[in-house]
Design a protein around this motif. Sequence first.
Motif, PDB file in Angstrom:
ATOM      1  N   CYS A 127       0.937  -1.510   0.010  1.00 47.11           N
ATOM      2  CA  CYS A 127       0.059   0.072   0.016  1.00 47.11           C
ATOM      3  C   CYS A 127       1.520   1.215   0.203  1.00 47.11           C
ATOM      4  O   CYS A 127       0.140   2.293  -0.006  1.00 47.11           O
ATOM      5  N   SER A 128       2.023   1.035   0.564  1.00 48.72           N
ATOM      6  CA  SER A 128       3.266   2.124   0.987  1.00 48.72           C
ATOM      7  C   SER A 128       3.480   2.723  -0.879  1.00 48.72           C
ATOM      8  O   SER A 128       3.330   3.344  -0.724  1.00 48.72           O
ATOM      9  N   ARG A 129       3.752   1.540  -1.367  1.00 43.44           N
ATOM     10  CA  ARG A 129       3.565   1.682  -2.889  1.00 43.44           C
ATOM     11  C   ARG A 129       3.269   2.205  -3.580  1.00 43.44           C
ATOM     12  O   ARG A 129       3.313   3.029  -4.524  1.00 43.44           O
ATOM     13  N   ASP A 137       2.722  15.403  -3.574  1.00 44.40           N
ATOM     14  CA  ASP A 137       3.575  16.265  -2.831  1.00 44.40           C
ATOM     15  C   ASP A 137       4.326  15.982  -1.558  1.00 44.40           C
ATOM     16  O   ASP A 137       4.988  16.418  -0.984  1.00 44.40           O
ATOM     17  N   GLY A 138       4.771  14.550  -1.384  1.00 45.12           N
ATOM     18  CA  GLY A 138       5.953  13.898  -1.322  1.00 45.12           C
ATOM     19  C   GLY A 138       5.163  13.389   0.583  1.00 45.12           C
ATOM     20  O   GLY A 138       6.688  13.243   1.214  1.00 45.12           O
ATOM     21  N   GLU A 146      -4.818  14.555  -5.184  1.00 48.20           N
ATOM     22  CA  GLU A 146      -3.958  13.119  -5.749  1.00 48.20           C
ATOM     23  C   GLU A 146      -5.120  12.093  -5.759  1.00 48.20           C
ATOM     24  O   GLU A 146      -4.587  11.180  -6.635  1.00 48.20           O
ATOM     25  N   PHE A 147      -5.489  11.828  -4.961  1.00 50.37           N
ATOM     26  CA  PHE A 147      -7.081  10.602  -4.990  1.00 50.37           C
ATOM     27  C   PHE A 147      -7.332  11.278  -6.742  1.00 50.37           C
ATOM     28  O   PHE A 147      -7.792   9.957  -7.360  1.00 50.37           O
TER      29      PHE A 147
END
Length: 158
Positions: A127-129, A137-138, A146-147
């Motif tokens: 999920c992190s990947r 935005d990091g 972003e979604f």
Amino acid sequence: MPMAELEQVFRRYDANGDGKISAEELASVLRALGAPLGPGEVRRMMDEMDSDRDGFVDLSEFAAFHCGPTPAHGGKGGDAKDQEAASEAELREAFRMYDADSNGKISARELHRVLRQLGDKCSVADCSRMIRSVDADGDGCVNFDEFKKMMGGGGGRR
């Protein structure tokens, strides 16, 4: 949303693999996502998607619903601004289902929780990947812009 992604989502809803989504299958997925289901809500959703009124939603009806009503899919086309506003509202509702702590961001743990409820066997690291792939935005999370971009709704940073 690309058709391949729609088909993948459709298969998640179609629990028994018969090529159509029943009201029970829809309710099951919505409950797993933690969506509040008021009286008649599933029936209303089915009525909205089931254009041939056979009591089930097939892939073409599912695609037509998620891509917006068009004359080719039995819709009237509608005003583009109305469709965009409705799409934005649907995206916000979906975003809220993932954003369990209501902080305006989807973390890897929140994404993992929802995907596990849907039967996905991914890890928090997976999920992190996934999040990193859309995290403009990091900050390590997915915000609504972003979604929206990830879901094909535009917006977000480039």
